[in-house]
Design an enzyme around this catalytic site. Structure first.
Site, PDB file in Angstrom:
ATOM      1  N   GLU A 137     -74.012  -9.837 105.960  1.00 35.34           N
ATOM      2  CA  GLU A 137     -74.180 -10.896 104.514  1.00 35.34           C
ATOM      3  C   GLU A 137     -72.672 -11.113 103.866  1.00 35.34           C
ATOM      4  O   GLU A 137     -72.091 -10.603 104.189  1.00 35.34           O
ATOM      5  CB  GLU A 137     -75.161 -10.641 104.106  1.00 35.34           C
ATOM      6  CG  GLU A 137     -76.296 -10.743 105.177  1.00 35.34           C
ATOM      7  CD  GLU A 137     -77.555 -10.039 104.262  1.00 35.34           C
ATOM      8  OE1 GLU A 137     -78.430 -11.824 103.893  1.00 35.34           O
ATOM      9  OE2 GLU A 137     -78.134  -9.385 103.750  1.00 35.34           O
ATOM     10  N   CYS A 197     -68.347 -11.579  97.483  1.00 38.51           N
ATOM     11  CA  CYS A 197     -69.048 -10.752  97.767  1.00 38.51           C
ATOM     12  C   CYS A 197     -69.014 -10.435  99.679  1.00 38.51           C
ATOM     13  O   CYS A 197     -68.940 -11.048  99.842  1.00 38.51           O
ATOM     14  CB  CYS A 197     -70.109 -10.326  97.453  1.00 38.51           C
ATOM     15  SG  CYS A 197     -69.888  -8.216  97.910  1.00 38.51           S
ATOM     16  N   CYS A 226     -73.347   0.361 108.473  1.00 36.29           N
ATOM     17  CA  CYS A 226     -72.703   1.631 107.993  1.00 36.29           C
ATOM     18  C   CYS A 226     -72.939   2.651 108.589  1.00 36.29           C
ATOM     19  O   CYS A 226     -74.184   3.039 109.035  1.00 36.29           O
ATOM     20  CB  CYS A 226     -72.535   1.445 105.985  1.00 36.29           C
ATOM     21  SG  CYS A 226     -71.289   2.432 105.703  1.00 36.29           S
ATOM     22  N   CYS A 240     -75.846   6.435 102.930  1.00 38.56           N
ATOM     23  CA  CYS A 240     -75.887   7.020 101.459  1.00 38.56           C
ATOM     24  C   CYS A 240     -77.164   6.534 101.176  1.00 38.56           C
ATOM     25  O   CYS A 240     -78.064   5.971 102.058  1.00 38.56           O
ATOM     26  CB  CYS A 240     -74.624   5.681 100.935  1.00 38.56           C
ATOM     27  SG  CYS A 240     -73.747   5.637 101.009  1.00 38.56           S
ATOM     28  N   CYS A 297     -78.724   3.532  99.438  1.00 43.01           N
ATOM     29  CA  CYS A 297     -78.238   2.361 100.117  1.00 43.01           C
ATOM     30  C   CYS A 297     -78.798   1.686 101.070  1.00 43.01           C
ATOM     31  O   CYS A 297     -79.384   2.090 102.794  1.00 43.01           O
ATOM     32  CB  CYS A 297     -76.419   1.958 100.400  1.00 43.01           C
ATOM     33  SG  CYS A 297     -76.099   0.482 101.297  1.00 43.01           S
ATOM     34  N   CYS A 355     -76.503  -6.490  94.490  1.00 44.71           N
ATOM     35  CA  CYS A 355     -75.720  -5.339  94.246  1.00 44.71           C
ATOM     36  C   CYS A 355     -76.742  -3.942  96.044  1.00 44.71           C
ATOM     37  O   CYS A 355     -77.561  -3.927  95.393  1.00 44.71           O
ATOM     38  CB  CYS A 355     -75.063  -4.167  93.717  1.00 44.71           C
ATOM     39  SG  CYS A 355     -74.134  -4.854  93.109  1.00 44.71           S
TER      40      CYS A 355
HETATM   41  N1  SAH Z   1     -68.775   1.447 101.422  1.00 42.98           N
HETATM   42  C1  SAH Z   1     -68.391   0.461  99.869  1.00 42.98           C
HETATM   43  C2  SAH Z   1     -68.338  -0.778  99.986  1.00 42.98           C
HETATM   44  C3  SAH Z   1     -69.750  -1.464  99.520  1.00 42.98           C
HETATM   45  S1  SAH Z   1     -69.688  -1.487  97.909  1.00 42.98           S
HETATM   46  C4  SAH Z   1     -68.938   1.533  98.899  1.00 42.98           C
HETATM   47  O1  SAH Z   1     -69.657   2.062  98.743  1.00 42.98           O
HETATM   48  O2  SAH Z   1     -68.224   1.336  97.942  1.00 42.98           O
HETATM   49  C5  SAH Z   1     -71.343  -1.701  97.808  1.00 42.98           C
HETATM   50  C6  SAH Z   1     -71.704  -1.026  96.165  1.00 42.98           C
HETATM   51  O3  SAH Z   1     -72.821  -1.443  95.946  1.00 42.98           O
HETATM   52  C7  SAH Z   1     -71.627   0.380  95.814  1.00 42.98           C
HETATM   53  O4  SAH Z   1     -70.732   1.056  94.511  1.00 42.98           O
HETATM   54  C8  SAH Z   1     -73.085   0.626  96.136  1.00 42.98           C
HETATM   55  O5  SAH Z   1     -72.505   2.042  95.292  1.00 42.98           O
HETATM   56  C9  SAH Z   1     -73.811  -0.120  95.728  1.00 42.98           C
HETATM   57  N2  SAH Z   1     -75.071  -0.104  96.265  1.00 42.98           N
HETATM   58  C10 SAH Z   1     -75.096   0.193  97.219  1.00 42.98           C
HETATM   59  N3  SAH Z   1     -77.370   0.540  96.999  1.00 42.98           N
HETATM   60  C11 SAH Z   1     -77.212  -0.632  95.408  1.00 42.98           C
HETATM   61  C12 SAH Z   1     -78.769  -1.215  95.224  1.00 42.98           C
HETATM   62  N4  SAH Z   1     -79.612  -0.560  96.151  1.00 42.98           N
HETATM   63  N5  SAH Z   1     -78.612  -1.191  93.769  1.00 42.98           N
HETATM   64  C13 SAH Z   1     -77.275  -1.304  92.879  1.00 42.98           C
HETATM   65  N6  SAH Z   1     -76.277  -1.042  93.503  1.00 42.98           N
HETATM   66  C14 SAH Z   1     -75.653  -0.004  95.213  1.00 42.98           C
END
Ligand code: SAH
Length: 331
Positions: A83, A97, A104, A108, A111, A319
């Site tokens: 996406e 974005c 992935c 985490c 996520c 996000c």
């Molecule tokens: N793997 C990389 C790139 C993905 S960025 C990274 O982690 O930086 C995705 C961003 O969105 C990251 O900062 C992640 O922590 C954040 N993120 C993931 N799940 C989220 C959620 N449910 N709500 C808000 N931010 C989230």
């Protein structure tokens, strides 16, 4: 568009090399199809349409949120979901974005993408085709690698895409690579010369807590990662953005804000972006007042902090929500 395939095909057809440049420049300026490329002979346009797919991705679904955010769900030729999101801001900025992987491999806990099955790295064409999709809607000027996947695990393709982004209207200075703290990737980004912005997903300053919510911290511990970020700033003079997702009762106390401020230190090396969490599973997002209080503590310690504007919530485009709908599709 797979530019390497385009070049090979033109060679096989005995066409001059400048044709590839012509075709790419149309695509980069948002052409909808080969048909529009009026400085390319019609017969060649027809041949290319048969032999070089206009996009390496097919759009499976697209939704527009009430704030103008557009989310697209794509599939690769081998059926992998990914996406990307177009964010529209009042000042006219248009930011995309993009995903760097389908799924992935990291896990985490907060996520949604981490819970989805890892597919594979995306190619540079698949990264660029997300951008071109939105470029066909309107001009774009900023890009973040904050969609699905860990861009530092696919850095070659990411950088290859970055080399073509300026043709699409997005300079490297307006491009941000976000990482969990994949140390070799941070070092490689520092060692190369493109002025790309680095963002680090930190989410906790305490190593034990960070390992609990981001298992990658066991492999690349926070101290080493922050060291690499300081080296990045020293080498490039570009502030490193710290992403910090606000999880209620987990990482959002004033004491944890102080700990974060101490880990980062005052000055221009780091700037913190506090991210309101979009609940996608096991955590709740911190209330607005708690986020504001956390920010105030950081600022008292001389750490610059902002609270991220949430976009596209009503279409699961915010996000960390990107994987939700595609995971639902895959199920
Ligand atoms: N793997 C990389 C790139 C993905 S960025 C990274 O982690 O930086 C995705 C961003 O969105 C990251 O900062 C992640 O922590 C954040 N993120 C993931 N799940 C989220 C959620 N449910 N709500 C808000 N931010 C989230």
């Amino acid at each position: 568009m797979d530019v390497a395939l385009l070049e090979r095909t033109l060679d096989e057809l005995g066409e001059p090399r400048f044709r590839a440049g012509q075709v790419w420049s149309w695509a980069a300026r948002g052409a909808q199809s080969y048909e529009e490329m009026t400085n390319v002979p019609a017969a060649l346009r027809a041949t290319l349409a048969e032999r070089v797919p206009f996009s390496s991705l097919t759009v499976e679904r697209e939704a527009t949120a009430s704030d103008g955010t557009v989310k697209a769900l794509f599939r690769t030729e081998d059926g992998r979901p990914l996406e990307a999101v177009l964010m529209r801001y009042r000042d006219g900025r248009r930011s995309i974005c993009v995903s760097s992987q389908s799924g992935c491999p990291l896990t985490c806990t907060f996520c949604a993408t981490g819970r989805m099955k890892f597919g594979r790295n995306l190619t540079s064409s698949e990264i660029l085709d997300q951008v071109l999709h939105f470029r066909r809607i309107e001009p774009v000027d900023h890009l973040v690698f904050m969609g699905m996947g860990e861009p530092m695990m696919n850095l070659d393709a990411v950088l290859e895409a970055c080399d073509r982004l300026p043709d699409v209207g997005i300079t490297n200075r307006r491009t941000t690579v976000s990482t969990v703290g994949w140390l070799p990737g941070i070092e490689a980004l520092t060692a190369q010369s493109r002025p790309i912005r680095l963002a680090l997903s930190l989410h906790a300053a305490d190593p034990e807590l960070r390992s609990r919510i981001m298992p990658v911290n066991d492999r690349y511990p926070i101290e080493a990662v922050l060291g690499a970020c300081r080296a990045h700033f020293a080498a490039t003079n570009r502030t490193v953005f710290i992403e910090y997702v606000m999880l209620a009762g987990v990482n959002d106390s004033p004491a944890q804000a102080r700990e974060l401020a101490e880990a980062l230190g005052p000055g221009r090396t780091f700037k913190v972006n506090l991210i309101p969490y979009n609940p996608t599973g096991m955590y709740d997002g911190s209330p607005r007042e708690v986020i504001a209080a956390f920010k105030a503590v950081l600022e008292e310690h001389g750490v610059h902090a902002t609270i991220r504007l949430t976009r596209g919530r009503d279409i699961d485009a915010a996000c960390g929500q990107l994987a939700v709908s595609s995971a639902r599709d895959a199920a």
